[in-house]
Design a protein around this motif. Sequence first.
Motif, mmCIF file in Angstrom:
data_model
loop_
_atom_site.group_PDB
_atom_site.id
_atom_site.type_symbol
_atom_site.label_atom_id
_atom_site.label_comp_id
_atom_site.label_asym_id
_atom_site.label_seq_id
_atom_site.Cartn_x
_atom_site.Cartn_y
_atom_site.Cartn_z
ATOM 1 N N ILE A 152 0.711 -1.317 0.711
ATOM 2 C CA ILE A 152 -0.083 -0.251 0.306
ATOM 3 C C ILE A 152 1.168 1.537 0.171
ATOM 4 C CG2 ILE A 152 -1.780 0.875 1.491
ATOM 5 C CD1 ILE A 152 -3.043 -0.945 0.226
ATOM 6 N N ASP A 153 0.628 2.233 -1.107
ATOM 7 C CA ASP A 153 0.877 3.517 -0.830
ATOM 8 C C ASP A 153 -0.074 4.439 -0.081
ATOM 9 O OD1 ASP A 153 2.397 6.017 -1.827
ATOM 10 O OD2 ASP A 153 2.210 6.325 -3.610
ATOM 11 N N LEU A 154 0.129 5.106 0.959
ATOM 12 C CA LEU A 154 -0.360 6.010 2.043
ATOM 13 C C LEU A 154 -0.044 7.279 1.719
ATOM 14 C CD1 LEU A 154 -0.031 4.224 5.904
ATOM 15 C CD2 LEU A 154 -1.984 4.732 4.217
ATOM 16 N N LEU A 155 0.705 7.139 0.544
ATOM 17 C CA LEU A 155 0.490 9.197 -0.156
ATOM 18 C C LEU A 155 -0.354 9.152 -1.986
ATOM 19 C CD1 LEU A 155 4.255 9.529 0.489
ATOM 20 C CD2 LEU A 155 2.495 10.277 1.826
ATOM 21 N N ASN A 156 -0.740 7.996 -1.837
ATOM 22 C CA ASN A 156 -1.857 8.015 -2.789
ATOM 23 C C ASN A 156 -3.387 7.099 -2.409
ATOM 24 O OD1 ASN A 156 -0.447 9.905 -5.059
ATOM 25 N ND2 ASN A 156 1.695 7.823 -4.139
ATOM 26 N N LYS A 157 -3.761 6.932 -3.486
ATOM 27 C CA LYS A 157 -4.835 6.443 -3.972
ATOM 28 C C LYS A 157 -4.585 4.596 -4.359
ATOM 29 C CE LYS A 157 -8.676 9.819 -4.487
ATOM 30 N NZ LYS A 157 -9.437 10.674 -5.796
ATOM 31 N N ASN A 158 -5.718 3.883 -3.600
ATOM 32 C CA ASN A 158 -4.572 2.526 -3.917
ATOM 33 C C ASN A 158 -6.321 1.620 -4.477
ATOM 34 O OD1 ASN A 158 -1.818 1.867 -2.591
ATOM 35 N ND2 ASN A 158 -3.239 3.668 -2.132
ATOM 36 N N LYS A 159 -6.232 0.310 -5.573
ATOM 37 C CA LYS A 159 -6.879 -0.474 -5.453
ATOM 38 C C LYS A 159 -6.290 -1.206 -4.520
ATOM 39 C CE LYS A 159 -7.018 -0.090 -10.158
ATOM 40 N NZ LYS A 159 -6.953 -0.396 -11.686
ATOM 41 N N THR A 160 -7.521 -1.729 -2.761
ATOM 42 C CA THR A 160 -6.671 -2.058 -2.021
ATOM 43 C C THR A 160 -7.849 -3.388 -1.858
ATOM 44 O OG1 THR A 160 -6.458 0.651 -0.925
ATOM 45 C CG2 THR A 160 -6.533 -1.728 0.343
ATOM 46 N N ILE A 161 -6.745 -4.279 -1.649
ATOM 47 C CA ILE A 161 -7.248 -6.141 -1.164
ATOM 48 C C ILE A 161 -7.071 -5.869 0.960
ATOM 49 C CG2 ILE A 161 -7.686 -8.129 -0.104
ATOM 50 C CD1 ILE A 161 -5.964 -7.765 -3.342
ATOM 51 N N PHE A 162 -8.310 -6.097 1.651
ATOM 52 C CA PHE A 162 -8.021 -5.948 3.177
ATOM 53 C C PHE A 162 -8.517 -7.442 2.604
ATOM 54 C CE2 PHE A 162 -8.974 -1.929 3.541
ATOM 55 C CZ PHE A 162 -7.736 -1.658 4.099
ATOM 56 N N SER A 163 -7.776 -8.474 3.466
ATOM 57 C CA SER A 163 -8.191 -10.512 3.176
ATOM 58 C C SER A 163 -7.713 -11.000 4.433
ATOM 59 C CB SER A 163 -7.565 -10.552 1.981
ATOM 60 O OG SER A 163 -7.349 -11.934 2.053
ATOM 61 N N THR A 164 -7.899 -12.304 5.025
ATOM 62 C CA THR A 164 -7.265 -13.222 5.573
ATOM 63 C C THR A 164 -6.410 -13.864 4.655
ATOM 64 O OG1 THR A 164 -8.210 -14.777 4.312
ATOM 65 C CG2 THR A 164 -9.726 -14.225 6.773
ATOM 66 N N GLY A 165 -5.447 -14.669 5.359
ATOM 67 C CA GLY A 165 -4.409 -15.200 4.928
ATOM 68 C C GLY A 165 -4.254 -15.626 3.501
ATOM 69 N N LYS A 166 -5.768 -16.419 3.201
ATOM 70 C CA LYS A 166 -5.434 -18.092 2.823
ATOM 71 C C LYS A 166 -6.674 -16.803 1.693
ATOM 72 C CE LYS A 166 -5.705 -21.995 5.390
ATOM 73 N NZ LYS A 166 -6.645 -22.947 5.938
ATOM 74 N N ALA A 167 -7.177 -15.827 1.962
ATOM 75 C CA ALA A 167 -7.596 -15.911 0.854
ATOM 76 C C ALA A 167 -6.947 -14.467 -0.372
ATOM 77 C CB ALA A 167 -9.067 -14.759 1.146
ATOM 78 N N PHE A 168 -6.057 -14.367 0.832
ATOM 79 C CA PHE A 168 -5.601 -13.581 0.364
ATOM 80 C C PHE A 168 -4.761 -13.899 -0.698
ATOM 81 C CE2 PHE A 168 -1.249 -11.089 -0.599
ATOM 82 C CZ PHE A 168 -1.735 -10.023 -1.160
ATOM 83 N N ASP A 169 -4.205 -14.380 -1.119
ATOM 84 C CA ASP A 169 -2.967 -15.340 -2.170
ATOM 85 C C ASP A 169 -4.052 -16.133 -3.179
ATOM 86 O OD1 ASP A 169 -0.847 -15.411 -0.641
ATOM 87 O OD2 ASP A 169 -1.578 -17.210 0.977
#
Length: 259
Positions: free
Chosen positions: A234-251
Amino acid sequence: MSEILKRDKLIKQWIKEAAESIESAKVDSLKVEEKSARNDLVTNMDKKIEEELSRKIRAEFPEDRICGEEGYGDDLKDLKGTVWFVDPIDGTLNFVLQQENFAVMIGVYEEGIGVQGYIYDVVKDNLYSAIKGQGIFCNDQQMKAPKNKSLSEGLIATNSQLMTQDKYSDYRKIADQSMGVRMLGSAGLEVIELLKGNVIAYMASKLSPWDIAAGKVMVEEVGFKVSQFDGSSIDLLNKNKTIFSTGKAFDEIVTVNSK
């Protein structure tokens, strides 16, 4: 740690004071303006709350800098020192149209590392908080870490653009692999749903730093993942296409995104 504890006490007090101002506002007294589009709104309360929080932060911590949604922060070029991320009303459209499903959010970062996160569900009077290394809490009661479920084992949360705009149609195959899709319309409250175990991921096509900062601290505190759609940081100086996720679902989500 003494500085963190000082901030923790003040932030909890300031957030409750902000919520009292929001609750006291009558719908017919709100002044609503469009920003970038008819569904991108700002109210006089958004501006008032951010101005008040910024004033309090600067009075107590004059060396710190602020990243805020409504223009009362600093023009950040880096994340050196202590930076506060302030979202006075996360879910303004909900606040205007529903009078529920909105939150006040504050994240505090030191040298680019998240050390404190706060998401306050105003209507339900639930204050979720985290200090790095100390777990996550709801109204000062420690929460259990949610289970690390895979994509096929739970629901995902998303924003409306991913489901309605054709340019994001490829991402709908992620929804097809889950058990279903839910939307609240508040990035902070979607993250809380993840922390409660009600969803296994939240995906949003465009989140600003103040939408991400507080939740990022909390999600990483339970060992879950936060990244951009391609798996990059994540770049906290800009906008992001973002995922918050469990570890398993993230992969699984990142693998689908890469195809």
